[in-house]
Design a protein around this motif. Structure first.
Motif, PDB file in Angstrom:
ATOM      1  N   GLY A 172       0.894  -1.075   0.283  1.00  0.00           N
ATOM      2  CA  GLY A 172      -0.172   0.032  -0.173  1.00  0.00           C
ATOM      3  C   GLY A 172       1.045   1.173  -0.162  1.00  0.00           C
ATOM      4  O   GLY A 172       1.920   1.413   0.353  1.00  0.00           O
ATOM      5  N   CYS A 173       0.542   1.774  -0.866  1.00  0.00           N
ATOM      6  CA  CYS A 173       1.278   3.369  -0.659  1.00  0.00           C
ATOM      7  C   CYS A 173      -0.118   4.903  -0.633  1.00  0.00           C
ATOM      8  O   CYS A 173       0.369   5.574  -1.084  1.00  0.00           O
ATOM      9  N   GLY A 174      -0.476   4.456   0.697  1.00  0.00           N
ATOM     10  CA  GLY A 174      -1.891   5.700   0.832  1.00  0.00           C
ATOM     11  C   GLY A 174      -0.629   6.777   1.595  1.00  0.00           C
ATOM     12  O   GLY A 174       0.276   5.804   2.170  1.00  0.00           O
TER      13      GLY A 174
ATOM     14  N   THR B  61       2.615  -1.850  -4.581  1.00  0.00           N
ATOM     15  CA  THR B  61       1.056  -1.175  -4.531  1.00  0.00           C
ATOM     16  C   THR B  61       1.062  -1.050  -5.896  1.00  0.00           C
ATOM     17  O   THR B  61       1.289  -0.728  -6.813  1.00  0.00           O
ATOM     18  N   ARG B  62      -0.614  -1.225  -5.806  1.00  0.00           N
ATOM     19  CA  ARG B  62      -0.934  -1.159  -6.992  1.00  0.00           C
ATOM     20  C   ARG B  62      -1.678   0.660  -7.906  1.00  0.00           C
ATOM     21  O   ARG B  62      -1.162   1.208  -8.785  1.00  0.00           O
ATOM     22  N   ASP B  63      -0.664   1.564  -7.156  1.00  0.00           N
ATOM     23  CA  ASP B  63      -1.577   3.226  -7.467  1.00  0.00           C
ATOM     24  C   ASP B  63      -0.669   3.933  -6.400  1.00  0.00           C
ATOM     25  O   ASP B  63      -0.065   3.688  -4.570  1.00  0.00           O
ATOM     26  N   LEU B  64      -0.128   4.613  -6.856  1.00  0.00           N
ATOM     27  CA  LEU B  64       0.798   5.863  -6.077  1.00  0.00           C
ATOM     28  C   LEU B  64      -0.084   6.373  -5.697  1.00  0.00           C
ATOM     29  O   LEU B  64      -1.343   6.022  -5.772  1.00  0.00           O
ATOM     30  N   LEU B  65       0.765   7.120  -4.215  1.00  0.00           N
ATOM     31  CA  LEU B  65       0.727   8.138  -3.632  1.00  0.00           C
ATOM     32  C   LEU B  65      -1.099   9.036  -4.528  1.00  0.00           C
ATOM     33  O   LEU B  65      -1.880   9.319  -3.802  1.00  0.00           O
ATOM     34  N   PRO B  66      -0.855   9.740  -5.597  1.00  0.00           N
ATOM     35  CA  PRO B  66      -1.283  10.531  -6.197  1.00  0.00           C
ATOM     36  C   PRO B  66      -2.830   9.979  -6.102  1.00  0.00           C
ATOM     37  O   PRO B  66      -3.646  10.817  -6.666  1.00  0.00           O
ATOM     38  N   HIS B  67      -2.379   8.851  -6.209  1.00  0.00           N
ATOM     39  CA  HIS B  67      -4.688   8.062  -6.865  1.00  0.00           C
ATOM     40  C   HIS B  67      -5.152   7.574  -6.435  1.00  0.00           C
ATOM     41  O   HIS B  67      -5.312   6.343  -6.361  1.00  0.00           O
ATOM     42  N   THR B  68      -3.980   7.542  -4.822  1.00  0.00           N
ATOM     43  CA  THR B  68      -4.626   6.385  -3.696  1.00  0.00           C
ATOM     44  C   THR B  68      -6.062   7.283  -2.667  1.00  0.00           C
ATOM     45  O   THR B  68      -6.034   8.398  -3.528  1.00  0.00           O
TER      46      THR B  68
END
Length: 427
Positions: free
Chosen positions: A131-133, A154-161
């Motif tokens: 996870g990258c939230g 992670t599936r998404d980097l922070l800007p897309h969480t």
């Protein structure tokens, strides 16, 4: 999602004069039904809290035709509080760190400190973070500072969480637990997380881009603040969390703010001579906020500079983690844990924010009639948090993750009306 209004309700209220953070002294001018722009020189002025005077505030310009984005997030709420236990998946040791309700941004560093402490006790050389939230990223940074080699999957980097669809203000006990299921022991855990996080955030104050900042936040009311609160009625036979598996009334939610009142700036009730709004009652509180763009960029930069690696990967079941090369995994998937881990204790709490163009000359927030407005570097953020009178129950159990423009326009309308009555010249 960290709801701006929750912290003002749960933080201690104390009358009396306190030193306040800087706010704008610039004057507003009314032109053609819309507030005219303010000269940069005026916007650069800052007020001082002088007893008996009205602070000169640049008026907000909230209009529905200025919406640039509407964001919806699902706060990952667990009645017993965040999940921080340890379990084995095959040969892997998994340490959980999710389920923070509306307090993820606020408690992230303290929660990370606890999770990494459990990982470090196992003496691994390297660990994985899933996870990258904001919870995953602060956990990864905390592990690096403990000397561990860290890879984020992670599936998404922070800007897309979902993290960046939140409110982004200090709300450490915003729907973080229910009093009875969490039990008295969680209050101590919460306090440890809150104090550690508050101290950690202070290290980010004053940096370029203001990743962490303070705003004077004004709570407004047409009736006295000390008037008895009315709890939305709980219909006979509706029960509570213990009997239904779902909270049924606001009074079930835990409130822990009193435990840290020694370090959190108190609110102050403004006299009529100090109230800058055309509403009879106003309370002002210095509120810590997180500017997503600057703060997120800084965290990712720190992680990469310390040798961190990010691997884009999606997990569907816990068994998928058996293939990771790291022996210890800290699991930070947020609300996604409901499906990934089959954790049905996670209850969605829907929250929506509408974003308007930034107003850098506005350096404060307002809440009124169940809505909040907060000026951040990312934009003017407006949220309807309790426009239906449901209190803490607003959004509980709703997993509807699509934007509702009518909800956004209703919240914006509250502030459009408020600032249409705002004095053109103050002081």
């Amino acid at each position: 999602m960290n709801g701006f209004p929750d912290d003002l309700k749960n933080m201690p209220s104390r009358l009396g004069r306190r030193g306040l953070f800087a706010g704008s002294l610039a004057l507003g001018a009314l032109a053609g039904g819309r507030w005219a722009s303010v000269p940069a020189a005026a916007a650069a002025l800052h007020r001082t809290a002088v007893p008996g005077t009205v602070p000169r505030l640049v008026p907000m310009r909230p209009h529905a035709d200025q919406i640039t984005d509407i964001k919806v997030c699902l706060r990952p709420f667990r009645a017993a509080g965040p999940r921080l236990d340890v379990e084995r998946v095959g040969e892997k040791i998994v340490i959980h760190n999710y389920g923070h309700g509306g307090s993820g941004w606020s408690l992230s560093w303290g929660s990370a400190e606890m999770a990494v402490g459990k990982a470090a006790a196992l003496s691994p050389r390297r660990i994985a973070v899933v996870g990258c939230g904001v919870i995953g990223l602060t956990t990864a940074l905390t592990a690096q500072r403990a000397g561990l080699d860290v890879t984020i999957y992670t599936r998404d980097l922070l800007p897309h969480t979902r993290s960046v669809r939140a409110n982004g203000s200090w709300t450490p006990d915003s729907r973080v637990a229910l009093t009875a299921p969490a039990g008295p022991q969680f209050a101590d855990t919460w306090e440890r997380m809150a104090r550690y996080s508050w101290k950690s955030y202070r290290d980010y104050l004053g940096l370029p881009g203001n990743p962490i900042d303070f705003r004077d936040s004004y709570a407004l009311s047409d009736t006295p603040f000390d008037a008895p609160e009315t709890e939305p009625e709980n219909p006979a036979g509706k029960g509570d969390y213990a009997t239904t598996g779902m909270p049924q009334q606001s009074s079930e939610f835990a409130s822990y703010g009193e435990r840290i009142r020694d370090i959190i700036p108190a609110s102050e009730l403004l006299s009529a001579q100090e109230n800058p709004f055309s509403v009879p009652y106003a309370r002002r509180t210095p509120l810590m906020i997180f500017n997503f763009g600057a703060y997120g960029h800084l965290l990712l930069s720190e992680f990469y500079q310390a040798g961190g690696r990010i691997v884009i990967r999606e997990f569907h079941t816990p068994a998928d983690m058996k293939s990771l090369p790291e022996p210890v995994i800290i699991n930070c998937p947020g609300y996604a844990a409901r499906d990934l881990w089959g954790d049905r204790s996670l209850i969605p709490v829907r929250g929506q924010t509408a974003w308007l163009p930034p107003q850098p000359d506005v350096t404060y927030g307002v809440r009124y009639k169940g809505a909040s407005a907060l000026s951040k570097s990312d934009g003017l953020m407006i949220q309807g948090f309790d426009m239906s009178g449901l209190g803490e129950m607003d959004g509980v159990g709703s997993s509807f993750e699509h934007a509702d423009r009518s909800e956004a326009e209703k919240a914006i309308g509250i502030f459009e009306n408020l600032f249409a009555r705002f004095p053109a010249v103050q002081g």
